[in-house]
Each structure stands twice: as structure tokens, then as C-alpha cells.
Design a protein around this motif. Structure first.
Motif, mmCIF file in Angstrom:
data_model
loop_
_atom_site.group_PDB
_atom_site.id
_atom_site.type_symbol
_atom_site.label_atom_id
_atom_site.label_comp_id
_atom_site.label_asym_id
_atom_site.label_seq_id
_atom_site.Cartn_x
_atom_site.Cartn_y
_atom_site.Cartn_z
ATOM 1 N N TYR A 54 -35.958 -1.622 -57.719
ATOM 2 C CA TYR A 54 -35.930 -0.203 -58.063
ATOM 3 C C TYR A 54 -37.324 0.430 -58.023
ATOM 4 N N HIS A 55 -38.331 -0.332 -57.562
ATOM 5 C CA HIS A 55 -39.687 0.207 -57.441
ATOM 6 C C HIS A 55 -39.723 1.335 -56.423
ATOM 7 N N ARG A 56 -40.727 2.183 -56.562
ATOM 8 C CA ARG A 56 -40.994 3.284 -55.635
ATOM 9 C C ARG A 56 -39.896 4.341 -55.621
ATOM 10 N N ARG A 57 -39.211 4.481 -56.750
ATOM 11 C CA ARG A 57 -38.169 5.508 -56.866
ATOM 12 C C ARG A 57 -38.502 6.516 -57.966
ATOM 13 N N GLY A 58 -39.689 6.350 -58.585
ATOM 14 C CA GLY A 58 -40.103 7.280 -59.630
ATOM 15 C C GLY A 58 -39.612 6.924 -61.025
#
Length: 80
Positions: A18-22
Motif C-alpha cells: 500500500y506504499h506510495r498511495r498517500g
């Protein structure tokens, strides 16, 4: 955590897929907002040495300042 004097974020974790999704930014912003509403002027956190390259950049982009040598983290492995 806020004890009336100091505010401290122990760990903010988002699963790798779920990284780089804010999500981390939103969690951090909400924690900061709640601490500010409680009257704390500053929040601190520690970053593990193994995660330093990735996380230091994440926090610096969000206004955090690295203060080397100001505090020393200590821990103890508990055994019964």
C-alpha cells in the motif's frame, strides 16, 4: 503518545503493497492534527537505522528536522 509535555510517534506503518498511495501521509497528518488540538507544539519520532534512508526522506518532505546526537534510544530485551 502525548504525556502533557512531549508528543512522540512510536511507529507509523503502512503495508508495503500500500506504499506510495498517500496513506502514510494521511495518517501522519491526522496524528499531527490531533496532537496540535491537544496543545502540543512539537512532535518527535525515531527511525530505525535500517529504515533511515527511506523514512528520513519521507519525514523531511513533511517538515521534520533531523537532530543527530540529541537523544539516545535505549531498550532492554525482557526475560521472565
Amino acid at each position: 503518545m502525548y504525556d502533557g509535555v512531549f508528543a512522540f510517534i512510536f511507529r507509523l506503518v503502512v503495508k508495503k503493497n500500500y506504499h506510495r498511495r498517500g496513506i502514510g501521509s494521511l495518517l501522519l497528518k491526522e496524528a499531527e492534527k490531533r496532537l496540535y488540538q491537544r496543545g502540543t507544539p512539537r512532535v518527535s519520532l525515531w527511525i530505525r537505522e535500517t529504515e533511515l534512508p527511506e523514512l528520513q526522506s519521507f519525514y523531511e518532505k513533511r517538515g521534520y528536522i533531523c537532530v543527530e546526537g540529541k537523544h539516545q534510544c535505549m531498550y532492554k530485551e525482557l526475560k521472565v
